[in-house]
Design an enzyme around this catalytic site. Structure first.
Site, PDB file in Angstrom:
ATOM      1  N   ASP A  35      -3.271  24.277 -24.593  1.00 23.92           N
ATOM      2  CA  ASP A  35      -4.417  25.088 -24.151  1.00 23.92           C
ATOM      3  C   ASP A  35      -5.714  24.317 -24.261  1.00 23.92           C
ATOM      4  O   ASP A  35      -6.612  24.462 -23.433  1.00 23.92           O
ATOM      5  CB  ASP A  35      -4.522  26.368 -24.986  1.00 23.92           C
ATOM      6  CG  ASP A  35      -3.373  27.314 -24.670  1.00 23.92           C
ATOM      7  OD1 ASP A  35      -2.733  27.114 -23.626  1.00 23.92           O
ATOM      8  OD2 ASP A  35      -3.130  28.223 -25.481  1.00 23.92           O
ATOM      9  N   LYS A 112      24.653  31.468  -7.634  1.00 22.07           N
ATOM     10  CA  LYS A 112      23.826  32.153  -6.651  1.00 22.07           C
ATOM     11  C   LYS A 112      22.793  32.975  -7.425  1.00 22.07           C
ATOM     12  O   LYS A 112      23.128  33.969  -8.077  1.00 22.07           O
ATOM     13  CB  LYS A 112      24.686  33.053  -5.765  1.00 22.07           C
ATOM     14  CG  LYS A 112      23.897  33.739  -4.674  1.00 22.07           C
ATOM     15  CD  LYS A 112      24.837  34.421  -3.692  1.00 22.07           C
ATOM     16  CE  LYS A 112      24.107  35.072  -2.541  1.00 22.07           C
ATOM     17  NZ  LYS A 112      23.024  35.963  -2.927  1.00 22.07           N
TER      18      LYS A 112
HETATM   19  S1  IVH Z   1      21.921  28.106   0.010  1.00 20.74           S
HETATM   20  C1  IVH Z   1      22.062  27.673   4.371  1.00 20.74           C
HETATM   21  N1  IVH Z   1      22.169  28.171  -2.577  1.00 20.74           N
HETATM   22  O1  IVH Z   1      21.227  33.684  -1.645  1.00 20.74           O
HETATM   23  C2  IVH Z   1      22.007  27.741   2.907  1.00 20.74           C
HETATM   24  N2  IVH Z   1      21.295  30.090  -1.478  1.00 20.74           N
HETATM   25  O2  IVH Z   1      21.890  34.892   1.666  1.00 20.74           O
HETATM   26  C3  IVH Z   1      21.149  28.805   2.456  1.00 20.74           C
HETATM   27  N3  IVH Z   1      20.629  31.891  -3.003  1.00 20.74           N
HETATM   28  O3  IVH Z   1      18.590  34.669  -0.053  1.00 20.74           O
HETATM   29  C4  IVH Z   1      21.107  29.163   1.103  1.00 20.74           C
HETATM   30  N4  IVH Z   1      21.176  30.865  -4.867  1.00 20.74           N
HETATM   31  O4  IVH Z   1      18.058  32.468  -1.203  1.00 20.74           O
HETATM   32  C5  IVH Z   1      21.790  28.835  -1.487  1.00 20.74           C
HETATM   33  N5  IVH Z   1      22.386  28.064  -4.912  1.00 20.74           N
HETATM   34  C6  IVH Z   1      22.006  28.728  -3.787  1.00 20.74           C
HETATM   35  C7  IVH Z   1      21.469  30.029  -3.836  1.00 20.74           C
HETATM   36  C8  IVH Z   1      21.115  30.682  -2.660  1.00 20.74           C
HETATM   37  C9  IVH Z   1      20.672  31.971  -4.337  1.00 20.74           C
HETATM   38  C10 IVH Z   1      20.132  32.988  -2.138  1.00 20.74           C
HETATM   39  C11 IVH Z   1      19.390  32.592  -0.917  1.00 20.74           C
HETATM   40  C12 IVH Z   1      19.604  33.741   0.049  1.00 20.74           C
HETATM   41  C13 IVH Z   1      20.876  34.353  -0.446  1.00 20.74           C
HETATM   42  C14 IVH Z   1      21.986  34.122   0.545  1.00 20.74           C
END
Ligand code: IVH
Length: 663
Positions: A35, A112
């Site tokens: 800070d 994911k």
């Molecule tokens: S790849 C073409 N990797 O899941 C590739 N997506 O519909 C596009 N998401 O809203 C996405 N973790 O934002 C990818 N490790 C990951 C992910 C990821 C979360 C989300 C993405 C999208 C939804 C898929």
């Protein structure tokens, strides 16, 4: 030093500390020292507006108010993913990949993240703009809000890897479960509607026009895709993740490169078991064909790629019935309505109760006895009722009302803001139990052998009504209790006796004064030096203490103004509890010395080490100079150890430091 140079040094230092703290989870300096650097930079930039830049760490603090978000066209379309629910469907995906002409594919399996997807654009390594996914082609410009996220690099690290002219990164903005719980607790206390889950909380926080609000909501960021890169081919998803990590992004380390889809399914199953232990929400695993040339060969449909799928986890929502609505009384006297449910398995855990937070919440969701409800479990959040299903309502079911009298002590119930409280204090058995459990708990007095169940036993058995009674317990009183023998009775009595020397800071925290956590307890204990001094302190005197706000001051004054609390404390004093700040008894062997820590302190941890130094009159500083008394070197030390050697400053290992302190 010239101002411009000092500003650059400060920025460089702050960027490094942001990275160490927010991405690596390995801070090198204390918050206060950070800070101080930030304040110095802010002051310099204020005095020299011509030297301010858009990517300075000061831009993270928030405070800008926007009238609306503009639109941004993404550098590449932001596709979504096909969702799969079973391993069989994953193997079907494998067959499609085969048929698509890619027979020797390997796959990247990644968590994911259940948050909000964003595009981050960097020009010449500087964060230029960021946007939400929107319709996949254009999204909302949330650049200023994104800058408040500390794990987002405002500049890429060119030291580790060359930085492309233009780079678009896809990442997920998330809120950690603990932060989500805290935020919801604050929302409920303020009478506002809480967020349904961490994803909504992250989205709601990022889409605030006032960036000051975003800055106050701790968001985090995981990068997982290079959407666009100029001039350089990364070759594969695994290489992209590597590059992202080199540039300074947080990238999930557990992601796994799999030779076969069997391995990807195994990764999914392992993660599904582990998901409850993580402090952020995952809703599945993304399986991606690794090589970029393979991806190009397979191509995409209009909204989803043919080379990646989402293999989802089982949902953590279920439908069940409300058997009754009970009211629980906590240690502060707060009444919490709880839905008692027909037990139901929610992805592996049997749920039979769900919190309804407070009366407003029950009325807003209109939960009544007999209703069919959808419930959900998120991370380690207490299960909650998401919604009432309209078809289940029983005839004559009445809407919920808080009782006028406490269900435990029959004392009067009063409303404070959105919450209701029992006014019974030490006369209420539920408050007795809760307060004594907290008193004995970790971080408080830490009384061994006095777990939550034992406290219930003691209170229910009528042996203990308040904290002072604990110190009067004898082995003969304990012996008749179930589960107690001579040895365990002696142990408990001895442990309670030993707690008399826990120290003033732990004691103040252990009292359970609303709004007084461990840190504030320590601050007031050091400042006032004795419980007597703290007890007579007025609001003004308290507010004058650094880090004590009005809310805390009021709580402290209210607590010690209460007759019941005062009499319990008087009785405890009569039992010989040591209620003065122990630091005054520690010799000030480091008076006036500046000490520097570098690397991870395995045994002590930074906070404890700092306390030990301060109790002895020393000060912990972040940089090594000729005036440094010594540098303590932990695991994986930074450059400070070398600096010390250069300047001829004494270097100690953690063990040597501990030995020196003990002497
Ligand atoms: S790849 C073409 N990797 O899941 C590739 N997506 O519909 C596009 N998401 O809203 C996405 N973790 O934002 C990818 N490790 C990951 C992910 C990821 C979360 C989300 C993405 C999208 C939804 C898929």
């Amino acid at each position: 030093m010239e101002t411009a140079e000092r500003i650059e040094t400060l920025r460089r230092e702050l960027r490094r500390h942001d990275y160490l703290y927010y991405v690596k989870d390995k801070p090198e300096i204390a918050d206060a020292a950070y800070d101080k650097l930030l304040r110095e930079l802010m002051e310099l930039e204020e005095k020299h507006p011509e030297l301010a830049t858009n990517d300075s760490p000061t831009q993270r603090v928030g405070g800008k108010v926007q009238s609306a978000f503009g639109e941004v066209t993404h550098l590449a379309p932001m596709l979504s993913l096909e969702s799969l629910m079973s391993a069989d469907e994953v193997f079907e995906f494998g067959k499609r990949v085969d048929k698509g002409g890619v027979s020797d594919a390997s796959f990247m399996a990644e968590p994911k993240f259940d948050g909000l997807s964003v595009e981050l654009v960097y020009l010449h390594g500087r964060f230029e703009r960021g946007s939400t996914r929107g319709d996949g082609t254009t999204g909302e410009n949330v650049t200023e809000n994104l800058k408040t996220i500390r794990s987002l690099p405002l500049r890429l690290f060119p030291e580790v890897r060359d930085v492309p002219e233009t780079l678009a990164v896809r990442a997920e903005a998330i809120m950690r479960v603990g932060e989500f719980d805290d935020l919801n607790r604050r929302m409920i206390e303020l009478g506002k509607e809480p967020f349904a889950n961490p994803r909504n909380a992250a989205a709601g926080s990022l889409r605030q026009l006032d960036t000051g609000i975003t800055a106050s909501r701790p968001l985090d960021l995981f990068a997982y895709d290079v959407m666009y890169i100029e001039g350089e081919a990364l070759g594969s998803q695994s290489a992209s993740l590597h590059a992202l990590s080199d540039w300074g992004f947080r990238v999930e380390k557990s992601s796994r490169l799999c030779e076969t889809l069997d391995e990807a399914v195994a990764y999914h199953d392992e993660l599904e078991v582990k998901r409850d232990e993580l402090d952020y929400e995952l809703d599945g695993v993304v399986v991606k064909v690794d090589r970029h040339d393979h991806q190009a060969e397979l191509g995409a449909r209009s909204r989803t790629p043919r080379w990646a799928v989402a293999f989802k986890f089982k949902p953590r929502q279920e439908i069940t019935d409300v058997v009754d609505i009970a009211v629980q009384v906590g240690r502060t006297g707060k009444l919490t309505p709880v839905a008692l449910l027909r037990p139901v398995d929610v992805s592996g855990v049997t749920v039979s109760r769900a919190t309804l937070h407070n009366q407003d919440e029950v009325l807003r969701k209109d939960v009544r006895v007999g209703d069919r409800v959808r419930i959900q479990r998120a991370g380690d959040v207490i299960p909650e009722v998401v919604e009432v299903l309209p078809e289940g309502r029983k005839q004559g079911a009445e809407s919920f009302r808080m009782p006028e009298f406490c269900p435990v002590s029959q004392s009067l119930v009063v409303a404070k803001g959105a919450n209701h409280y029992c006014t019974g204090g030490w006369a209420c058995r539920a408050q007795q139990t809760g307060r004594i459990q907290h008193f004995a708990s970790k971080g408080a007095m830490e009384i061994e052998f006095l777990g939550e169940k034992t406290v219930v036993q003691l209170v229910e058995g009528g042996l203990v009504h308040d904290l002072a009674d604990l110190y009067r317990l004898t082995r003969d009183e304990l012996l008749p209790l179930e589960g107690f023998g001579e040895k365990s009775a002696d142990n408990l009595v001895a442990a309670i006796e030993a707690s008399k020397h826990a120290g003033l800071d732990r004691f103040v925290y252990a009292l359970g004064i609303p709004n007084v956590g461990q840190h504030v307890a320590k601050v007031v204990a050091t400042h006032f030096g004795s419980l007597d001094a703290l007890m007579v302190a007025g609001e003004e005197e308290l507010v004058a203490v650094h880090e004590v706000g009005e809310e805390v001051a009021r709580s402290v004054v209210d607590y010690f103004g209460d007759e019941g609390n005062r009499s319990v404390i008087e009785n405890m004093k009569a039992q010989g509890l040591e209620l003065v700040w122990e630091a005054s008894q520690v010799e000030r062997t480091l008076e006036g010395s500046k000490i520097v820590f570098t690397g991870t302190l395995v045994e002590l941890g930074r906070d404890e080490a700092k306390t030990l130094v301060e109790q002895r009159g020393g000060r912990v500083t972040s940089s090594v100079s000729k005036n440094t008394r010594f540098v303590v070197v932990g695991d994986n030390p930074g450059s400070k150890a070398e600096k010390a050697a250069e300047l001829g400053v004494k270097v100690l290992s953690e063990r040597e430091f501990i030995a020196l302190i003990r002497d």
